[in-house]
Design a protein around this motif. Structure first.
Motif, PDB file in Angstrom:
ATOM      1  N   SER A 147       0.834  -1.195   0.000  1.00  0.00           N
ATOM      2  CA  SER A 147       0.000   0.000   0.000  1.00  0.00           C
ATOM      3  C   SER A 147       0.875   1.254   0.000  1.00  0.00           C
ATOM      4  O   SER A 147       1.987   1.251   0.528  1.00  0.00           O
ATOM      5  CB  SER A 147      -0.905   0.015   1.232  1.00  0.00           C
ATOM      6  OG  SER A 147      -0.139   0.052   2.415  1.00  0.00           O
ATOM      7  N   ARG A 148       0.368   2.307  -0.617  1.00  0.00           N
ATOM      8  CA  ARG A 148       1.054   3.602  -0.673  1.00  0.00           C
ATOM      9  C   ARG A 148       2.493   3.432  -1.183  1.00  0.00           C
ATOM     10  O   ARG A 148       3.439   3.975  -0.606  1.00  0.00           O
ATOM     11  CB  ARG A 148       1.036   4.288   0.688  1.00  0.00           C
ATOM     12  CG  ARG A 148      -0.362   4.467   1.267  1.00  0.00           C
ATOM     13  CD  ARG A 148      -0.347   5.277   2.521  1.00  0.00           C
ATOM     14  NE  ARG A 148       0.030   6.674   2.229  1.00  0.00           N
ATOM     15  CZ  ARG A 148       0.130   7.616   3.183  1.00  0.00           C
ATOM     16  NH1 ARG A 148      -0.111   7.303   4.453  1.00  0.00           N
ATOM     17  NH2 ARG A 148       0.481   8.849   2.852  1.00  0.00           N
ATOM     18  N   PHE A 149       2.621   2.694  -2.264  1.00  0.00           N
ATOM     19  CA  PHE A 149       3.955   2.367  -2.781  1.00  0.00           C
ATOM     20  C   PHE A 149       4.733   3.604  -3.238  1.00  0.00           C
ATOM     21  O   PHE A 149       5.938   3.681  -3.005  1.00  0.00           O
ATOM     22  CB  PHE A 149       3.835   1.362  -3.933  1.00  0.00           C
ATOM     23  CG  PHE A 149       5.154   0.811  -4.388  1.00  0.00           C
ATOM     24  CD1 PHE A 149       5.845  -0.105  -3.613  1.00  0.00           C
ATOM     25  CD2 PHE A 149       5.732   1.241  -5.580  1.00  0.00           C
ATOM     26  CE1 PHE A 149       7.072  -0.614  -4.020  1.00  0.00           C
ATOM     27  CE2 PHE A 149       6.960   0.753  -5.991  1.00  0.00           C
ATOM     28  CZ  PHE A 149       7.629  -0.190  -5.206  1.00  0.00           C
ATOM     29  N   PRO A 150       4.091   4.617  -3.886  1.00  0.00           N
ATOM     30  CA  PRO A 150       4.858   5.826  -4.263  1.00  0.00           C
ATOM     31  C   PRO A 150       5.498   6.519  -3.071  1.00  0.00           C
ATOM     32  O   PRO A 150       6.653   6.955  -3.140  1.00  0.00           O
ATOM     33  CB  PRO A 150       3.808   6.712  -4.942  1.00  0.00           C
ATOM     34  CG  PRO A 150       2.797   5.736  -5.465  1.00  0.00           C
ATOM     35  CD  PRO A 150       2.721   4.658  -4.429  1.00  0.00           C
ATOM     36  N   ALA A 151       4.748   6.604  -1.961  1.00  0.00           N
ATOM     37  CA  ALA A 151       5.304   7.245  -0.771  1.00  0.00           C
ATOM     38  C   ALA A 151       6.450   6.416  -0.202  1.00  0.00           C
ATOM     39  O   ALA A 151       7.489   6.966   0.231  1.00  0.00           O
ATOM     40  CB  ALA A 151       4.212   7.425   0.282  1.00  0.00           C
ATOM     41  N   ARG A 152       6.282   5.096  -0.181  1.00  0.00           N
ATOM     42  CA  ARG A 152       7.357   4.233   0.307  1.00  0.00           C
ATOM     43  C   ARG A 152       8.610   4.373  -0.566  1.00  0.00           C
ATOM     44  O   ARG A 152       9.741   4.326  -0.070  1.00  0.00           O
ATOM     45  CB  ARG A 152       6.897   2.776   0.335  1.00  0.00           C
ATOM     46  CG  ARG A 152       5.804   2.509   1.365  1.00  0.00           C
ATOM     47  CD  ARG A 152       5.407   1.030   1.382  1.00  0.00           C
ATOM     48  NE  ARG A 152       4.353   0.807   2.340  1.00  0.00           N
ATOM     49  CZ  ARG A 152       4.546   0.626   3.662  1.00  0.00           C
ATOM     50  NH1 ARG A 152       5.778   0.653   4.140  1.00  0.00           N
ATOM     51  NH2 ARG A 152       3.523   0.417   4.465  1.00  0.00           N
ATOM     52  N   THR A 153       8.393   4.530  -1.879  1.00  0.00           N
ATOM     53  CA  THR A 153       9.524   4.679  -2.786  1.00  0.00           C
ATOM     54  C   THR A 153      10.321   5.940  -2.470  1.00  0.00           C
ATOM     55  O   THR A 153      11.559   5.922  -2.395  1.00  0.00           O
ATOM     56  CB  THR A 153       9.037   4.717  -4.244  1.00  0.00           C
ATOM     57  OG1 THR A 153       8.355   3.504  -4.551  1.00  0.00           O
ATOM     58  CG2 THR A 153      10.213   4.887  -5.203  1.00  0.00           C
ATOM     59  N   MET A 154       9.603   7.063  -2.250  1.00  0.00           N
ATOM     60  CA  MET A 154      10.292   8.319  -1.912  1.00  0.00           C
ATOM     61  C   MET A 154      11.012   8.209  -0.569  1.00  0.00           C
ATOM     62  O   MET A 154      12.127   8.729  -0.402  1.00  0.00           O
ATOM     63  CB  MET A 154       9.289   9.470  -1.870  1.00  0.00           C
ATOM     64  CG  MET A 154       8.784   9.907  -3.240  1.00  0.00           C
ATOM     65  SD  MET A 154      10.139  10.419  -4.336  1.00  0.00           S
ATOM     66  CE  MET A 154      10.878  11.745  -3.382  1.00  0.00           C
ATOM     67  N   ASN A 155      10.376   7.513   0.381  1.00  0.00           N
ATOM     68  CA  ASN A 155      11.028   7.326   1.689  1.00  0.00           C
ATOM     69  C   ASN A 155      12.335   6.549   1.542  1.00  0.00           C
ATOM     70  O   ASN A 155      13.357   6.903   2.149  1.00  0.00           O
ATOM     71  CB  ASN A 155      10.089   6.577   2.630  1.00  0.00           C
ATOM     72  CG  ASN A 155       8.910   7.442   3.064  1.00  0.00           C
ATOM     73  OD1 ASN A 155       8.867   8.638   2.773  1.00  0.00           O
ATOM     74  ND2 ASN A 155       7.940   6.826   3.731  1.00  0.00           N
ATOM     75  N   GLU A 156      12.283   5.464   0.759  1.00  0.00           N
ATOM     76  CA  GLU A 156      13.484   4.641   0.589  1.00  0.00           C
ATOM     77  C   GLU A 156      14.589   5.423  -0.130  1.00  0.00           C
ATOM     78  O   GLU A 156      15.765   5.323   0.224  1.00  0.00           O
ATOM     79  CB  GLU A 156      13.144   3.375  -0.202  1.00  0.00           C
ATOM     80  CG  GLU A 156      12.285   2.370   0.540  1.00  0.00           C
ATOM     81  CD  GLU A 156      13.016   1.726   1.696  1.00  0.00           C
ATOM     82  OE1 GLU A 156      14.256   1.900   1.803  1.00  0.00           O
ATOM     83  OE2 GLU A 156      12.360   1.058   2.518  1.00  0.00           O
ATOM     84  N   ILE A 157      14.214   6.200  -1.135  1.00  0.00           N
ATOM     85  CA  ILE A 157      15.204   7.009  -1.841  1.00  0.00           C
ATOM     86  C   ILE A 157      15.882   7.983  -0.888  1.00  0.00           C
ATOM     87  O   ILE A 157      17.104   8.163  -0.911  1.00  0.00           O
ATOM     88  CB  ILE A 157      14.553   7.760  -3.025  1.00  0.00           C
ATOM     89  CG1 ILE A 157      14.092   6.764  -4.107  1.00  0.00           C
ATOM     90  CG2 ILE A 157      15.524   8.785  -3.614  1.00  0.00           C
ATOM     91  CD1 ILE A 157      13.349   7.413  -5.253  1.00  0.00           C
ATOM     92  N   TRP A 158      15.081   8.585  -0.023  1.00  0.00           N
ATOM     93  CA  TRP A 158      15.622   9.554   0.933  1.00  0.00           C
ATOM     94  C   TRP A 158      16.588   8.884   1.923  1.00  0.00           C
ATOM     95  O   TRP A 158      17.681   9.394   2.184  1.00  0.00           O
ATOM     96  CB  TRP A 158      14.462  10.221   1.684  1.00  0.00           C
ATOM     97  CG  TRP A 158      14.889  11.280   2.666  1.00  0.00           C
ATOM     98  CD1 TRP A 158      14.853  11.196   4.024  1.00  0.00           C
ATOM     99  CD2 TRP A 158      15.421  12.568   2.378  1.00  0.00           C
ATOM    100  NE1 TRP A 158      15.313  12.330   4.609  1.00  0.00           N
ATOM    101  CE2 TRP A 158      15.669  13.222   3.608  1.00  0.00           C
ATOM    102  CE3 TRP A 158      15.699  13.255   1.196  1.00  0.00           C
ATOM    103  CZ2 TRP A 158      16.188  14.495   3.697  1.00  0.00           C
ATOM    104  CZ3 TRP A 158      16.212  14.539   1.285  1.00  0.00           C
ATOM    105  CH2 TRP A 158      16.459  15.142   2.516  1.00  0.00           C
ATOM    106  N   LEU A 159      16.199   7.725   2.447  1.00  0.00           N
ATOM    107  CA  LEU A 159      17.043   7.029   3.422  1.00  0.00           C
ATOM    108  C   LEU A 159      18.301   6.425   2.780  1.00  0.00           C
ATOM    109  O   LEU A 159      19.388   6.508   3.343  1.00  0.00           O
ATOM    110  CB  LEU A 159      16.227   5.921   4.113  1.00  0.00           C
ATOM    111  CG  LEU A 159      15.017   6.385   4.924  1.00  0.00           C
ATOM    112  CD1 LEU A 159      14.283   5.188   5.516  1.00  0.00           C
ATOM    113  CD2 LEU A 159      15.436   7.348   6.036  1.00  0.00           C
ATOM    114  N   VAL A 160      18.126   5.831   1.610  1.00  0.00           N
ATOM    115  CA  VAL A 160      19.249   5.183   0.933  1.00  0.00           C
ATOM    116  C   VAL A 160      20.289   6.213   0.495  1.00  0.00           C
ATOM    117  O   VAL A 160      21.492   5.943   0.523  1.00  0.00           O
ATOM    118  CB  VAL A 160      18.754   4.347  -0.264  1.00  0.00           C
ATOM    119  CG1 VAL A 160      19.922   3.908  -1.154  1.00  0.00           C
ATOM    120  CG2 VAL A 160      17.986   3.127   0.222  1.00  0.00           C
ATOM    121  N   THR A 161      19.834   7.402   0.112  1.00  0.00           N
ATOM    122  CA  THR A 161      20.768   8.467  -0.268  1.00  0.00           C
ATOM    123  C   THR A 161      21.718   8.783   0.876  1.00  0.00           C
ATOM    124  O   THR A 161      22.945   8.899   0.695  1.00  0.00           O
ATOM    125  CB  THR A 161      19.995   9.728  -0.690  1.00  0.00           C
ATOM    126  OG1 THR A 161      19.169   9.428  -1.811  1.00  0.00           O
ATOM    127  CG2 THR A 161      20.965  10.843  -1.055  1.00  0.00           C
TER     128      THR A 161
END
Length: 345
Positions: free
Chosen positions: A34-48
């Protein structure tokens, strides 16, 4: 040079960071899609954030640690522990303030949140560390292989630099003998030598030459050597080539023929003879050279001359499947060379 080293070190992270991000996204999709776009942005932010810290840790901090700088190394480790825990939490809060990171799920205490982020950090350290180790191991193996190839090529060139002058020295001695005797065959011998020299200058630099071309050089060399003998010399050279364009290393076979003339026929007093056979079929090369000698076999060990010794070493560097058999007998010397041409290194 230093800038080039930095670029090479950065190459690993160009694909490692996206791969780590993709791995986390797949895990998120399995656990909760659920809410995969938001999870994607979260992961990008943390992984960066983690990618920058891991790059600093593996490429600068750990390589620079030593007992001589124990205090400085300890401070850097403490700094990294802070960055992987409290710093990581601050980075998450900064993302929320900038409306980049979206909190998902129920709120939890700060201590528990920091513990969760610390587990995420250590997971990234393991992944980055294992992949970096494997990457460096593969690169080291490739570099070692390249060094080995370069070393073998240098040795092959050295062996050629020994064999070619040795061969020319013997040939010039033959021409000198003809010239000293004011033989009418001296001009013809010089002409044949020029053909061989042309071949050595323009063909031997390549790793391979056509077996048909190699055969012509052998025939020219035999004709050149025959000029020194009278009608008593018997030479028989037969061949069976399936493909005249089959590649072989240039001048690989000539040491066996040169050895037959210099150490066999030249020492034979009565009726010197030389029989040779060359065959290439199904990538299998067979070359036999049988020549007369001037004396019976002694009891001592056979000592190979520079030509045969260099030939053995060249074969070892060039092929994995070959056999060079030397059989000295009473008044006869036989050399048999077998090569699986498809076993070239």
């Amino acid at each position: 040079m230093k800038r080039f080293s930095h670029i090479k070190r950065f190459e690993l992270y160009v694909w490692l960071v996206p791969a780590f991000l993709l791995l986390n996204l797949l895990m998120d999709a399995v656990n909760d899609n659920s809410r995969f776009p938001a999870r994607t942005m979260n992961e990008i932010w943390l992984v960066t954030y983690l990618s920058v810290i891991n790059y600093w840790l593996f490429e600068y901090t750990l390589p620079g640690m030593s007992w001589k700088r124990a205090f400085q190394s300890a401070l850097l480790i403490i700094l990294h522990l802070f960055l992987y825990t409290i710093g990581f939490f601050i980075w998450r809060m900064l993302g929320i303030m900038l409306h980049i990171f979206t909190p998902l799920g129920s709120p939890i205490p700060i201590e528990e949140r920091i513990g969760t982020l610390m587990g995420y950090s250590f997971q990234s350290i393991v992944v980055f560390g294992v992949v970096r180790h494997l990457y460096n191991y593969i690169k080291l193996k490739q570099h070692s292989q390249q060094l080995l190839i370069a070393q073998q090529q240098a040795e092959l060139n050295y062996l050629k630099s020994q064999t070619n002058p040795h061969f020319l020295f013997n040939t010039l001695n033959n021409i000198y003998s003809l010239a000293r005797d004011k033989s009418d065959l001296a001009p013809e011998s010089i002409l044949r030598l020029s053909k061989i020299l042309r071949y050595m200058l323009y063909e031997t630099s390549a790793p391979y030459t056509a077996i048909g071309q190699e055969l012509k050089i052998l025939e020219d060399y035999i004709a050149l050597e025959k000029l020194r003998y009278d009608e008593s010399l018997s030479v028989n050279f037969s061949h069976d080539l399936e493909d005249n364009q089959q590649g072989v290393p240039p001048l690989l076979l000539i040491p066996l023929v040169e050895n037959a003339f210099k150490h066999g026929l030249a020492e034979t007093r009565d009726h010197p003879r030389l029989h040779m056979f060359l065959s290439v079929k199904n990538k299998q090369l067979l070359f036999t050279v049988e020549n007369s000698t001037g004396e019976p076999v002694g009891d001592g060990d056979l000592k190979e001359n520079i030509g045969l010794s260099n030939l053995r070493r060249q074969l070892a560097l060039l092929y994995t499947d070959y056999q060079l058999d030397i059989q000295p007998k009473d008044y006869t010397f036989t050399a048999t060379l077998k090569i699986n041409l498809s076993s070239h290194v």
